[in-house]
Design a protein around this motif. Structure first.
Motif: not given
Length: 278
Positions: A25-32, A54-57
């Motif tokens: 998953i990317d940041v946009a996916g987490l936001a969703g 992003g850094r957490f991912l």
């Protein structure tokens, strides 16, 4: 429910996905997942957790990569499972985030020298072990054989050697901490091996004053993951430095002691001793 609490729950749901399962998953996916636009999500994330999503991912992927290597998986497989696009990217991430090559991550501390010593304490026997950087293990048990086997299991390829007279002074400081609750005059340097999340929990444990306790849920909120009491409890159970990292100060929400890696009787004895000194 207050807006701040709702935000924290939404963010925690996204974090659990990143930390426990979906490494592609990317940041946009987490936001969703959290129900926010990408920009709003990033601002909220930084405000609540003090780190960019992003850094957490990236840290989560490094954690997963390291876990797979330590379980015996090859670099190519581990890189793919952890969500890295290539082995070279995983290699660089391990170097940057953990300070060691992937080959060393999976080697059980091969080529590393670990000094250790054992002693009696009021909880039975204690083993203290350290690398050149600091303490890497404080283990409790009923016999030297038991705790030395535990050290060998944790660092199977390391060069494990008996500590010299200077090292015995460190052992003595740990025994005094266990027996009398006497903190060392200077903080003992630590070299604890764990995931980013585990190390964050262990750091939070060291902020709990002697004689006080937190519930697993309260500790989860302190590390920025409300609703993740189970993951926090697992990190406490993985703590390699008994008493020095005081996971015994975390208890169940119902007032019970909860679990303890080295036995519930030892946890109770430690808490009783600390409360006597408050």
């Amino acid at each position: 429910m207050h807006n701040a609490d709702r935000q924290a729950q939404n963010l925690a749901r996204a974090l659990r996905t990143a930390a426990e399962g979906d490494f592609d998953i990317d940041v946009a996916g987490l936001a969703g997942l959290a129900g926010y636009s990408s920009g709003h999500f990033q601002r909220l994330f930084r405000h609540h957790f003090g780190i960019s999503p992003g850094r957490f991912l990236r840290h989560s992927r490094i954690d997963r990569f390291a876990q797979l290597l330590r379980s015996g998986h090859g670099v190519t497989h581990a890189a793919a499972e952890a969500g890295f696009g290539s082995s070279s990217r995983a290699h660089q991430a391990a170097q940057d985030g953990l300070g060691m090559k992937p080959s060393k991550l999976g080697s059980g501390a091969e080529g590393e020298t670990i000094r250790f010593a054992t002693a009696g304490c009021r909880l039975g026997r204690v083993l203290v072990a350290a690398t050149a950087k600091g303490l890497c293990a404080v283990l409790l048990g009923e016999s030297d054989e038991e705790i030395e086997l535990e050290l060998a299991r944790r660092f199977p390829q390391a060069d494990r050697r008996s500590g010299d007279s200077a090292f015995v002074e460190t052992l003595d400081q740990v025994v005094k901490l266990i027996d009398r609750g006497r903190q060392p005059s200077e903080a003992l340097p630590l070299d604890l091996r764990g995931t980013v999340f585990q190390r964050k929990v262990w750091a939070a444990l060291q902020q709990i004053p002697a004689g006080e306790t937190l519930t697993y849920g309260e500790l989860a909120r302190r590390v920025g993951l409300p609703g993740s009491a189970r993951a926090v409890a697992q990190a406490c159970g993985a703590n390699p430095a008994a008493v020095v990292v005081p996971c015994h100060r975390v208890v169940a929400a119902d007032g019970g002691l909860g679990g303890y890696r080295w036995g519930i009787e030892k946890k109770q004895a430690l808490l009783e001793r600390e409360r006597m000194d408050v």
